[in-house]
Design an enzyme around this catalytic site. Structure first.
Site, PDB file in Angstrom:
ATOM      1  N   HIS A   3       0.775  -1.193   0.030  1.00  0.00           N
ATOM      2  CA  HIS A   3      -0.005  -0.019  -0.080  1.00  0.00           C
ATOM      3  C   HIS A   3       0.952   1.175   0.092  1.00  0.00           C
ATOM      4  O   HIS A   3       1.902   1.518   0.686  1.00  0.00           O
ATOM      5  CB  HIS A   3      -0.926  -0.046   1.405  1.00  0.00           C
ATOM      6  CG  HIS A   3      -1.558   1.248   1.388  1.00  0.00           C
ATOM      7  ND1 HIS A   3      -2.605   1.769   0.736  1.00  0.00           N
ATOM      8  CD2 HIS A   3      -1.371   2.228   2.359  1.00  0.00           C
ATOM      9  CE1 HIS A   3      -3.067   2.975   0.748  1.00  0.00           C
ATOM     10  NE2 HIS A   3      -2.222   3.393   2.210  1.00  0.00           N
ATOM     11  N   HIS A  51       0.920   5.906  -1.037  1.00  0.00           N
ATOM     12  CA  HIS A  51       0.110   6.960  -1.150  1.00  0.00           C
ATOM     13  C   HIS A  51       0.530   7.656  -2.623  1.00  0.00           C
ATOM     14  O   HIS A  51       0.671   8.830  -2.449  1.00  0.00           O
ATOM     15  CB  HIS A  51      -0.054   7.935   0.031  1.00  0.00           C
ATOM     16  CG  HIS A  51      -0.360   7.477   1.213  1.00  0.00           C
ATOM     17  ND1 HIS A  51      -0.590   8.282   2.349  1.00  0.00           N
ATOM     18  CD2 HIS A  51      -0.834   6.066   1.701  1.00  0.00           C
ATOM     19  CE1 HIS A  51      -0.801   7.465   3.231  1.00  0.00           C
ATOM     20  NE2 HIS A  51      -1.418   6.194   3.053  1.00  0.00           N
ATOM     21  N   TYR A 109       0.672  -2.543 -21.722  1.00  0.00           N
ATOM     22  CA  TYR A 109       1.273  -2.903 -20.509  1.00  0.00           C
ATOM     23  C   TYR A 109       0.510  -2.756 -19.101  1.00  0.00           C
ATOM     24  O   TYR A 109       0.483  -3.425 -18.181  1.00  0.00           O
ATOM     25  CB  TYR A 109       2.568  -2.392 -20.164  1.00  0.00           C
ATOM     26  CG  TYR A 109       3.868  -3.005 -21.041  1.00  0.00           C
ATOM     27  CD1 TYR A 109       4.435  -4.164 -20.176  1.00  0.00           C
ATOM     28  CD2 TYR A 109       3.915  -3.045 -22.174  1.00  0.00           C
ATOM     29  CE1 TYR A 109       5.351  -5.144 -20.902  1.00  0.00           C
ATOM     30  CE2 TYR A 109       4.953  -3.877 -22.916  1.00  0.00           C
ATOM     31  CZ  TYR A 109       5.726  -4.858 -22.177  1.00  0.00           C
ATOM     32  OH  TYR A 109       6.756  -5.695 -22.963  1.00  0.00           O
TER      33      TYR A 109
END
Length: 219
Positions: free
Chosen positions: A93, A95, A120
């Protein structure tokens, strides 16, 4: 070196690489891996650029911490992803700037935050749905993500990423390196779409089908 030791080193290597290239900043973001008997995850409020392999949080299969610094508060979300996708061995994860900016300006659709503008992106990432905003650490997010994973599998187009509104992407794959590659392709596609004024023409259905036939693209 044991498999766990190798994974500890790999988490730290990927974290440092993402930090050095601006995919994460300060103490934002986290990385986890699934072990045969539990999980490793970056500690809460840790900088991914300076992770210490010995201080990664170690948890058992029930999510109870057994070693290392205090686990990231996003552990519950990561565990939902692992439970929903048996093939997932690593969750990342971040930001990432362009992806968060995209949610602030408005995504392409709730089912696909960006259109399929490059081959892609179609081949390496696939569909990326938007998860409605919840505060960081909200337990409800895990269930929302698990529902999206199940729905995508039922539709015949499994996903390996979701976008948390105003927070950032969660991506998963078979290893930290593979998950990082998905994240990088996703962020780059968002950057390209924003740089193009959000007006780039998507690939046609025929072009996408060709990618399915030639490369097994999950779209």
């Amino acid at each position: 070196m044991s498999e766990e030791s190798t994974l500890r080193e790999e988490i730290c290597r990927v974290g440092a690489s993402l930090y050095a290239r601006g995919y994460v900043h300060a103490t934002a973001g986290n990385i986890s891996v699934r072990l045969d008997d539990g999980f490793l995850i970056s500690p809460t409020d840790a900088c991914l650029g300076t992770l210490d392999p010995a201080r990664l949080a170690r948890l058992d299969a029930q999510g109870q911490q057994t070693g290392g610094d205090r686990a990231s508060k996003t552990l519950a979300l990561h565990r939902h992803i692992y439970a929903a996708d048996a093939a997932a061995r690593c969750v990342i994860h971040t930001h990432s700037t362009h992806l968060v900016a995209l949610t602030l300006q408005g995504v392409w659709s709730n089912d696909d935050i960006v259109p399929p503008i490059t081959p892609y992106y179609v081949m390496k990432v696939g569909h990326v749905p938007l998860i409605p905003y919840r505060r960081p650490g909200d337990a409800a997010v895990g269930e929302l993500v698990a529902q999206r994973i199940a729905a995508a599998r039922s539709a015949g187009a499994p996903i390996r990423a979701v976008m948390l509104d105003r927070l950032g992407p969660n991506v998963w794959h078979e290893s930290p390196a593979a998950a990082s590659a998905v994240l990088e392709e996703l962020e780059e596609t968002a950057r390209l779409w924003l740089l193009g004024g959000r007006s780039a023409t998507p690939l046609t259905p025929a072009q996408i089908d060709e990618l399915r036939q030639a490369f097994g693209a999950r779209w």
